[in-house]
Scaffold this motif. Structure first.
Motif, PDB file in Angstrom:
ATOM      1  N   GLU A 264      -6.191   3.516  -9.047  1.00 54.76           N
ATOM      2  CA  GLU A 264      -5.182   3.671  -7.990  1.00 54.76           C
ATOM      3  C   GLU A 264      -5.728   3.195  -6.648  1.00 54.76           C
ATOM      4  OE1 GLU A 264      -2.090   4.389  -8.229  1.00 54.76           O
ATOM      5  OE2 GLU A 264      -1.824   5.510 -10.083  1.00 54.76           O
TER       6      GLU A 264
ATOM      7  N   MET B 244       0.826  -1.203   0.000  1.00 55.66           N
ATOM      8  CA  MET B 244       0.000   0.000   0.000  1.00 55.66           C
ATOM      9  C   MET B 244       0.865   1.260   0.000  1.00 55.66           C
ATOM     10  SD  MET B 244      -2.463   1.581   2.888  1.00 55.66           S
ATOM     11  CE  MET B 244      -1.068   2.540   3.472  1.00 55.66           C
ATOM     12  N   ALA B 245       0.480   2.170  -0.847  1.00 56.83           N
ATOM     13  CA  ALA B 245       1.189   3.453  -0.872  1.00 56.83           C
ATOM     14  C   ALA B 245       0.182   4.574  -0.646  1.00 56.83           C
ATOM     15  CB  ALA B 245       1.887   3.629  -2.220  1.00 56.83           C
ATOM     16  N   ARG B 246       0.705   5.706  -0.231  1.00 59.42           N
ATOM     17  CA  ARG B 246      -0.129   6.908  -0.140  1.00 59.42           C
ATOM     18  C   ARG B 246       0.197   7.776  -1.344  1.00 59.42           C
ATOM     19  NH1 ARG B 246      -1.197   9.743   5.549  1.00 59.42           N
ATOM     20  NH2 ARG B 246      -3.025   8.461   5.883  1.00 59.42           N
ATOM     21  N   ILE B 247      -0.830   8.149  -2.064  1.00 63.16           N
ATOM     22  CA  ILE B 247      -0.612   8.865  -3.313  1.00 63.16           C
ATOM     23  C   ILE B 247      -1.487  10.106  -3.377  1.00 63.16           C
ATOM     24  CG2 ILE B 247      -0.856   8.715  -5.824  1.00 63.16           C
ATOM     25  CD1 ILE B 247      -0.361   5.726  -5.568  1.00 63.16           C
TER      26      ILE B 247
ATOM     27  N   ASP C 138       2.244   4.323 -11.461  1.00 66.37           N
ATOM     28  CA  ASP C 138       3.595   3.968 -11.000  1.00 66.37           C
ATOM     29  C   ASP C 138       4.380   3.191 -12.059  1.00 66.37           C
ATOM     30  OD1 ASP C 138       2.540   1.315  -8.722  1.00 66.37           O
ATOM     31  OD2 ASP C 138       1.910   1.852 -10.735  1.00 66.37           O
TER      32      ASP C 138
ATOM     33  N   LYS D  96       2.477  12.832   4.128  1.00 66.92           N
ATOM     34  CA  LYS D  96       3.644  11.970   3.924  1.00 66.92           C
ATOM     35  C   LYS D  96       3.378  10.974   2.804  1.00 66.92           C
ATOM     36  CE  LYS D  96       4.904  12.320   8.836  1.00 66.92           C
ATOM     37  NZ  LYS D  96       5.007  13.788   8.664  1.00 66.92           N
ATOM     38  N   ALA D  97       2.947  11.487   1.675  1.00 66.59           N
ATOM     39  CA  ALA D  97       2.624  10.637   0.529  1.00 66.59           C
ATOM     40  C   ALA D  97       3.891  10.074  -0.089  1.00 66.59           C
ATOM     41  CB  ALA D  97       1.847  11.447  -0.504  1.00 66.59           C
ATOM     42  N   ASP D  98       3.760   8.899  -0.637  1.00 74.27           N
ATOM     43  CA  ASP D  98       4.899   8.295  -1.312  1.00 74.27           C
ATOM     44  C   ASP D  98       5.172   8.969  -2.646  1.00 74.27           C
ATOM     45  OD1 ASP D  98       5.478   5.750   0.398  1.00 74.27           O
ATOM     46  OD2 ASP D  98       3.296   5.875   0.228  1.00 74.27           O
ATOM     47  N   ARG D  99       4.134   9.611  -3.192  1.00 75.37           N
ATOM     48  CA  ARG D  99       4.283  10.171  -4.530  1.00 75.37           C
ATOM     49  C   ARG D  99       3.196  11.201  -4.754  1.00 75.37           C
ATOM     50  NH1 ARG D  99       3.259   5.502  -7.543  1.00 75.37           N
ATOM     51  NH2 ARG D  99       1.487   6.539  -8.460  1.00 75.37           N
TER      52      ARG D  99
ATOM     53  N   ASN E 117      -4.102   1.504  -2.777  1.00 75.64           N
ATOM     54  CA  ASN E 117      -3.455   2.727  -2.318  1.00 75.64           C
ATOM     55  C   ASN E 117      -4.424   3.638  -1.575  1.00 75.64           C
ATOM     56  OD1 ASN E 117      -0.904   2.176  -3.605  1.00 75.64           O
ATOM     57  ND2 ASN E 117      -1.947   2.574  -5.558  1.00 75.64           N
ATOM     58  N   GLN E 118      -3.877   4.429  -0.650  1.00 69.80           N
ATOM     59  CA  GLN E 118      -4.653   5.519  -0.048  1.00 69.80           C
ATOM     60  C   GLN E 118      -4.471   6.731  -0.953  1.00 69.80           C
ATOM     61  OE1 GLN E 118      -3.549   6.073   4.051  1.00 69.80           O
ATOM     62  NE2 GLN E 118      -4.797   4.329   4.711  1.00 69.80           N
TER      63      GLN E 118
END
Lengths: 419, 419
Positions: free
Chosen positions: B29, B1-4, B241, B165-168, B34-35
Motif C-alpha cells: 500500500e 495518492m490516497a490516505r489509508i 482497493d 481524513k482517510a479515504d478508506r 499511499n499515506q
C-alpha cells in the motif's frame, strides 16, 4: 516519617503470588508512616521474551522501537503491583516513565537519566499514596520511550531516590546483602553491615553481582544511601530499617571502629588474557594496539608491558571480557600491520582476584600480603593491577577458589565459629 | 495518492511470522504511493493473559491500573510492526496513545475517544513514514492510560481514519467480508460488495461478528468508508482497493442497481426470554419491571405485552442477553413486591432471527413474507420486534438453521450455482 524507595527485581515480580508478597512488604513500610515509592522490574523472563521478539523481527532493530516493545514489561508489573496494594487497603498508583516524567537522553536502549520531575509525585506521596514506578524506562527529549539498558531498574531506583530526596533506597534482591566474598566459595564469609560506594563499585565491577555498577556510581554522585536486602525473607520479618542487610554509604558514615582494612575479596572468571609477542619497542606501538579495540568499544582491563632488555621488541599482555574475545582477535588481526606484532596468544582459563578496601589508602603492605599469601600456596600471578582501594591479580582459573579462601583468611575476614 | 488506515486484529499479529506478512501487505500500500497508518491489536491471547493477571491480583481491580496493564499488549505489537516494516525498507514509527495523543474521556477500561491530535502524525506521513498506532488505547484528560474496552481496536482504526481524513479504513479480519448470512449455515450465502452503515449496525448487533458495533456507529457519524477484508489471503493477492472485500458506506453511495430489498439475515442465540405472568394491568406496571433492569445496566431487547382481555392482569415477555439472565432474575425477584407479578418463567433455548435491509423502508410486505415463510415450515414465532430497516422474530433455537435457510431463499439471496 521517612521517605523510602523500595526496588524489587524480576524474581520478586514473577507472578501474582510474589507480587502480593511484595505488596505486603510495601504495606508495612507505608503503615509505619513512611512515604514510599516502589520501583519494579518486569516479571522474570519477560524482558528476554520481548527482546527475543525484536531480534526475530529484525537483528538490526531500531532501538527506538525496541524501547517501545521492552518497556511494556515494567508497565505491566507496575500496574499489577498498584492493584495488589489497593487490594490490601494501601492507596497506590502507577507512574509510567512518560507520566512523571523521567527525562533521559536520546541514547535509545541504553539511555541515561537526566532529571526527574517530582511535583506530581510529591503531591501523590503527600496524599498518602504509594507511588509505583516501572524501572528501566524513561522519556526522551522528543517524547519517545527510552530504556536504560539491562539491569537499569537499579539505576531507576537510585535516580528516583535522589530526585525525591529519599532517606534510603532499599534494593530487594536474591541475596541478603554484600558479603566479604562469595559465600558459595567461603562458607565463613561475613555479611557486611556497611560498605562504601567506592568499595561497592570495585566489588560490583569485579564480579560481586549484587547491584548494577551504574546505579552505585549514581548513588555515590547523588549521595543516596542504598541498602541491599533479601526479598526472600518472609513478610513477617522485621522491617527494612532494622533488617540486617548491607548499607552502601559514603566513607564518612563508617566510624573508625567499623572500618576494616579490607572489605572484601572478589573474583571474576569472565575475562580473557591476550598476549601479543614481539611488539616493536618504540613510541606509539602500544597506542596502535589499543586504538582498534577502543574503536570496537571493547573494554581493556589489566595491561602489562615488560621492559625490553637488550631487544628492539617486547611482549604486551592485557585482558578483555571473554564475550569480546573473538571480536578483539579480529580487530587486532586487522591492525596487525600497523601494530607489527609477532604472535597473538589468548587464554580464557584465567580468573581475576581482587582485594578491595578503602582502608588500604592508609595502610601499606596490603599488596605484599596478597603476593606472599598466594606465593606460599604456589599460585602463580600472571598479571597485577592496582587502584587506590583495590589490588587485582590474574591467576589460572582452576586456582580461583583456593586463592579466594586463603586470602579471606589472610586478611582476617573469616567469621568466628557460631557460638 | 490516497490516505489509508489499515487495521489488523490479534490473529494477524500472533507471532513475528504473521507480523512480517502484515508488514509485506502494508509495504504494497505504501509503495503504491499511499499515506498509510496502521492500527494494530495485541497478539492473540495476550490481552486475555494480561486481564487474567489483573483479576488474579484483585477481582475488584482499579480500572485505571487495569488500563496500564492491558495497554501494554498493543504497545508491544506496534513496536514490533515498526521494526518489521523497517526491516523490509519501509520507513515506519510507532505512535502510542499518549504520544499522538488520542484523547479519551475518563471512563477507564471502557473509554470513548474524543479528539485525536494529528499534527505530528501528518508531518510523519508527509515524510513518507508509515505510522503504526496501537489500537484500544488512549490518554485521559489528566494524562493517564485509558483503554476502550474489548474489541476497541476497530473503533481506534475508525477514529484515526476520521481524524486524518482517510479515504478508506481497511479492517483486516478472519472473514473476507460481510455475507448475506452465516456461510456455515447457508453455503450459498453471497458476499456483499457494499452494505450501508445502518444495515451493518443491525447485522453486527444481531450476531454477524465482523466488526465491533461501536466502530460502525462511529464510522457512520464520521462518514468513514470502511472496508472489511480477509487477512488470510496471501500477500501477493491484489491490493486492498481492488480486493473483493465488503465496503461499508453511506446509503447514497449505493446505486439503484446495487440496491437490494434485503441485505442479510442474521441470527443470535445469545438471548434469553423472560416471561412474567399475572402482572397488574395498570399504569406504571411495566415501568416497575424495567426500572430495576436498567439500574443493573441490563439491555432489554424485544418486549411483548399482550392486551389483557377481561382480566386485571397480563403477561409480559422480553429478552435479555443470556449472560445477564441470572442478574436479571435476581433484580426482578428483588423488585417482585413493587412489580407484583405471579410467576417468572425463563428460557435460554431461543434464537433471534433478523431480516435486515434499507430497502424495506420503501417496500411493504417484508414482514409478511417472513411470517408466511416461517409458518409454512411450522416454525412458531414467540415474539416479534421491528425497526425501520429490520424485522426480528424469536423462535426455538433448534429451528435456527432451518429458519435462516428458508428465509435466505425466500428473499432471493441465494447465490447462483457456480457456472
Amino acid at each position: 516519617m521517612a521517605r523510602i524507595v523500595m526496588k524489587f527485581g524480576g524474581t520478586s515480580m514473577a507472578g501474582i503470588e510474589r507480587i502480593r508478597s511484595v505488596a505486603a512488604r510495601v504495606k508495612r513500610e507505608a503503615e509505619a508512616g513512611n512515604q514510599v515509592a516502589v520501583v519494579v522490574s518486569a516479571m522474570a523472563g519477560e524482558t528476554d521474551r520481548l527482546v527475543g521478539f525484536c531480534r526475530e523481527a529484525s537483528p538490526l532493530y531500531d532501538p527506538r522501537e525496541y524501547d517501545v516493545v521492552v518497556a511494556a514489561g515494567e508497565q505491566v508489573t507496575s500496574g499489577l503491583l498498584a492493584i495488589a496494594l489497593q487490594a490490601i487497603g494501601v492507596p497506590a498508583r502507577s507512574w509510567l516513565g512518560w507520566q512523571l516524567p523521567i527525562h533521559t537522553d536520546d541514547a535509545f536502549a541504553k539511555a541515561r537519566i537526566g532529571t526527574i520531575d517530582t511535583a506530581a509525585l510529591d503531591e501523590s506521596l503527600a496524599r498518602g499514596e504509594v507511588a509505583v514506578i516501572p524501572g528501566f524506562q524513561g522519556k526522551s527529549v522528543d517524547g519517545r520511550v527510552t530504556t536504560l539498558g539491562r539491569g537499569g531498574s537499579d539505576t531507576s531506583a537510585v535516580a528516583v531516590a535522589a530526585a525525591m530526596k529519599a532517606d534510603r533506597c532499599d534494593i530487594y534482591t536474591d541475596v541478603d546483602g554484600v558479603y566479604t566474598t562469595d559465600p558459595r566459595i567461603v562458607p565463613r564469609a561475613r555479611k557486611l553491615a556497611k560498605v562504601t560506594y567506592e568499595e561497592m563499585l570495585e566489588l560490583a565491577s569485579v564480579g560481586a553481582k549484587v547491584l548494577q555498577t551504574r546505579s552505585v556510581g549514581l548513588a555515590m554522585k547523588e549521595k543516596v544511601r542504598v541498602q541491599v536486602l533479601s526479598s526472600f525473607t518472609d513478610a513477617d520479618a522485621p522491617m527494612a530499617d532494622t533488617l540486617p542487610g548491607t548499607m552502601i554509604v559514603a566513607e564518612e558514615e563508617i566510624t573508625e571502629v567499623e572500618r576494616q582494612l579490607i572489605t572484601g575479596i572478589a573474583h571474576d572468571k569472565n575475562e580473557a588474557k591476550i598476549t601479543l609477542t614481539a611488539v616493536p619497542d618504540k613510541p606509539g606501538a602500544v597506542a596502535a594496539i589499543f586504538e582498534p579495540l577502543a574503536a570496537a568499544s571493547i573494554n581493556v582491563d589489566m595491561i602489562i608491558q615488560n621492559i625490553a632488555h637488550g631487544s628492539a621488541s617486547t611482549d604486551v599482555t592485557f585482558t578483555v571480557p571473554s564475550a569480546d574475545l573473538a571480536r578483539s582477535i579480529e580487530a587486532l588481526n586487522q591492525g596487525r600491520e600497523a601494530i607489527g606484532f609477532g604472535e597473538l596468544i589468548h587464554d580464557t582459563r584465567v580468573a581475576k582476584i581482587s582485594v578491595v578496601g578503602v582502608g588500604m589508602r592508609s595502610h601499606a603492605g596490603v599488596a605484599s600480603t596478597m603476593f606472599t599469601t598466594l606465593g606460599a600456596r604456589g599460585i602463580n600471578i600472571q598479571a597485577i593491577s592496582t587502584s587506590e582501594i583495590k589490588v587485582s591479580v590474574l591467576i589460572h582459573e582452576d586456582e580461583t577458589e583456593l586463592a579466594v579462601r586463603v586470602l579471606h583468611t589472610a586478611y582476617g575476614l573469616d567469621a568466628e565459629e557460631a557460638a
